[in-house]
Scaffold this motif. Structure first.
Motif, PDB file in Angstrom:
ATOM      1  N   ILE A 119       0.616  -1.005   0.112  1.00  0.00           N
ATOM      2  CA  ILE A 119       0.006  -0.056  -0.054  1.00  0.00           C
ATOM      3  C   ILE A 119       0.847   1.274   0.025  1.00  0.00           C
ATOM      4  O   ILE A 119       2.196   1.239   0.328  1.00  0.00           O
ATOM      5  N   PHE A 120       0.243   2.289  -0.295  1.00  0.00           N
ATOM      6  CA  PHE A 120       1.081   3.578  -0.437  1.00  0.00           C
ATOM      7  C   PHE A 120       0.753   4.693   0.257  1.00  0.00           C
ATOM      8  O   PHE A 120      -0.545   5.327   0.249  1.00  0.00           O
ATOM      9  N   ASP A 121       1.515   5.277   1.176  1.00  0.00           N
ATOM     10  CA  ASP A 121       1.260   6.636   2.011  1.00  0.00           C
ATOM     11  C   ASP A 121       0.438   7.636   1.022  1.00  0.00           C
ATOM     12  O   ASP A 121       1.028   7.897  -0.068  1.00  0.00           O
ATOM     13  N   SER A 122      -0.745   7.994   1.408  1.00  0.00           N
ATOM     14  CA  SER A 122      -1.317   9.080   0.567  1.00  0.00           C
ATOM     15  C   SER A 122      -0.648  10.233   0.571  1.00  0.00           C
ATOM     16  O   SER A 122      -0.999  11.047  -0.540  1.00  0.00           O
ATOM     17  N   VAL A 123       0.237  10.737   1.475  1.00  0.00           N
ATOM     18  CA  VAL A 123       0.964  11.923   1.184  1.00  0.00           C
ATOM     19  C   VAL A 123       2.393  11.938   0.376  1.00  0.00           C
ATOM     20  O   VAL A 123       2.246  12.671  -0.667  1.00  0.00           O
ATOM     21  N   ASP A 124       3.033  10.999   0.739  1.00  0.00           N
ATOM     22  CA  ASP A 124       4.426  10.862   0.098  1.00  0.00           C
ATOM     23  C   ASP A 124       4.654   9.581  -0.842  1.00  0.00           C
ATOM     24  O   ASP A 124       5.695   9.395  -1.496  1.00  0.00           O
ATOM     25  N   GLY A 125       3.681   8.606  -0.828  1.00  0.00           N
ATOM     26  CA  GLY A 125       3.817   7.483  -1.542  1.00  0.00           C
ATOM     27  C   GLY A 125       4.673   6.371  -0.836  1.00  0.00           C
ATOM     28  O   GLY A 125       5.069   5.465  -1.678  1.00  0.00           O
ATOM     29  N   THR A 126       5.103   6.655   0.320  1.00  0.00           N
ATOM     30  CA  THR A 126       6.014   5.602   0.896  1.00  0.00           C
ATOM     31  C   THR A 126       5.465   4.167   0.877  1.00  0.00           C
ATOM     32  O   THR A 126       4.308   4.090   1.218  1.00  0.00           O
ATOM     33  N   VAL A 127       6.036   3.098   0.298  1.00  0.00           N
ATOM     34  CA  VAL A 127       5.450   1.829   0.445  1.00  0.00           C
ATOM     35  C   VAL A 127       5.543   1.199   1.872  1.00  0.00           C
ATOM     36  O   VAL A 127       6.494   1.189   2.528  1.00  0.00           O
ATOM     37  N   LYS A 128       4.510   0.663   1.783  1.00  0.00           N
ATOM     38  CA  LYS A 128       4.205  -0.009   3.218  1.00  0.00           C
ATOM     39  C   LYS A 128       3.590  -1.445   2.855  1.00  0.00           C
ATOM     40  O   LYS A 128       3.013  -1.318   1.593  1.00  0.00           O
ATOM     41  N   LEU A 129       3.620  -2.461   3.686  1.00  0.00           N
ATOM     42  CA  LEU A 129       3.247  -3.564   3.508  1.00  0.00           C
ATOM     43  C   LEU A 129       1.834  -3.936   4.372  1.00  0.00           C
ATOM     44  O   LEU A 129       2.056  -3.496   5.731  1.00  0.00           O
ATOM     45  N   VAL A 130       0.966  -4.594   4.094  1.00  0.00           N
ATOM     46  CA  VAL A 130      -0.183  -5.406   4.642  1.00  0.00           C
ATOM     47  C   VAL A 130       0.061  -6.796   4.809  1.00  0.00           C
ATOM     48  O   VAL A 130       0.468  -7.476   3.931  1.00  0.00           O
TER      49      VAL A 130
END
Ligand SMILES: Nc1ncnc2c1ncn2[C@@H]1O[C@H](COP(=O)(O)OP(=O)(O)OP(=O)(O)O)[C@@H](O)[C@H]1O
Ligand SMILES: O[C@H]1[C@H](O)[C@@H](O)[C@H](O)[C@@H](O)[C@H]1O
Length: 384
Positions: free
Chosen positions: A161-172
């Motif tokens: 998934i991608f942070d809505s502000v800076d697009g940082t990749v996160k995992l779920v």
């Protein structure tokens, strides 16, 4: 319609294909606030690079915007209303540091999703679901499962998934995604060790083969009731980007050519190790590729000779596995040719690929992991 022998041959050729699904992207490598390199990216580009290098024909579905700036072997669909996916990779602890954990990824642009209707109508032997920016939808994966004999999936296509502000990749967690119920219908799920923490390997291995890559330490393959570690190859790491993608390309190339899973995973490790030695998309030396292809051919012949019909020894490495590792290692370290001799398949004139007879994998293609093994491997505690 008259069916000529040529048409039948063409149909066979069209069917014997590897279908790669995932968007190309622009990769920007940043260190200490400075752009160190820009490169064509996307798992699809790394994987097709390996398959082409091994002379395996494929078909690729990818979407980009009109700003897409790299020549490629397989034309993407250009979406006029969208921009190409862009990733910024921040290597603030140093590009020579200890691998991917130093890298923070940000998706700064996202191209369109790939929908079921974007996929070809023809059947494929292998499908590879290898999205990078969330472009593969559950319905797209389902359609791939229906139209391919065996589907390999990179977990990064499912859990990012991608942070809505800076697009940082996160995992779920994998079980929280809409892909979870499809797992019993795929054949291989590949994850890096970092990504593997976002799934219950003990649960998922009951449904499909799980391959966890572990940087310089190689990889580990898990089945329902067995697991084995696959040795790495030495490499001087320059840039970890795409190592996992090239691993999957090499692994698929091995299986496509009929190698047993442990041998195919060695080929994956080899291409992963070659990839970290270059920045961005690697250019493979043509003579090195020829040596690797020769070794794979030799290995195939060797395994044909020692094949057993005994189905009980399912989770064993084929005899000569360690020797195959040594031969591939030797193929890798044989001095490379001069820089002028280096062959880079110019994307504008795609290299003619030889048609490889791809084994037919039935709907329950999982039999591919029941190849012939002769050396015992460690089994999971409490399992037979
Ligand atoms: N430093 C290294 N030395 C040798 N082989 C390596 C090295 N790094 C990676 N590899 C090979 O590449 C494979 C994939 O690497 P890794 O586990 O780092 O994947 P990844 O984290 O998915 O990479 P990326 O996300 O950068 O594509 C490993 O299993 C290994 O075979
Ligand atoms: O080109 C790279 C590569 O495909 C990586 O595997 C992926 O993690 C990145 O998102 C992408 O930018």
């Amino acid at each position: 319609m008259v069916t000529t022998a040529a048409a039948a041959h063409k149909t066979r050729q069209q069917q014997n294909r590897v279908l790669i699904v995932g968007n190309y992207c622009h990769d920007v490598l940043i260190q200490n606030d400075t752009v160190k390199a820009e490169s064509l990216g996307g798992a699809a580009s790394f994987i097709s690079n390996v398959l082409n290098g091994m002379s395996i024909s494929c078909n690729l579905v990818s979407k980009v915007g009109e700003d897409f700036k790299y020549p490629v072997n397989y034309s993407p669909v250009v979406i006029p209303t969208s921009k190409t996916t862009v990733f910024h990779a921040y290597f603030d602890l140093g590009i020579h540091g200890n691998g991917h954990q130093d890298r923070v990824l940000r998706r700064v642009c996202a191209c369109d999703s790939i929908r079921p209707s974007d996929l070809p109508d023809t059947r494929s032997n292998f499908g590879m679901a290898v999205g990078v920016g969330g472009e593969i939808l559950p319905a797209t994966l389902e359609r791939m499962i229906e139209s391919c004999d065996a589907v390999f999936v990179d977990i990064q296509a499912l859990i990012r998934i991608f942070d809505s502000v800076d697009g940082t990749v996160k995992l779920v967690k994998l079980e929280e995604t809409g892909f979870y119920s499809l797992l019993p219908r795929i054949v291989v799920l590949k994850a890096s060790s970092e990504e593997a923490a976002f799934m219950d390997v003990e649960e998922v291995r009951k449904w499909c083969c799980v391959v966890v890559t572990n940087g310089k330490d190689g990889c580990k393959v898990y089945w329902k009731d067995g697991e084995l570690g696959i040795s790495p190859f030495l490499a001087n790491q320059e840039d970890p980007t795409g190592a996992g993608d090239s691993f999957l390309g090499g692994f698929a190339a091995g299986l496509v050519q009929g190698l047993a899973v442990p041998d195919a995973a060695l080929l994956g490790n080899l291409f992963g190790s070659l990839t970290v030695e270059q920045i961005g998309l690697p250019k493979f030396d043509s003579r090195l590729l020829q040596r690797v292809k020769d070794e794979v051919q030799r290995r195939k012949m060797q395994c044909l000779r020692c094949e057993r019909s005994d189905n009980e020894l399912k989770f064993l490495k084929p005899v000569g596995h360690e020797q195959f590792h040594a031969s591939l290692g030797a193929a890798k370290i044989t001095p490379p040719c001069s820089i002028q001799d280096r062959q880079w398949n110019p994307p504008s004139s795609p290299k003619k690929t030889e048609q490889i007879a791809i084994p037919h994998y039935t709907a329950q293609a999982k039999s591919l992991v029941n190849s012939v093994y002769e050396e015992p491997i460690q089994t999971v505690e409490g399992k037979p």
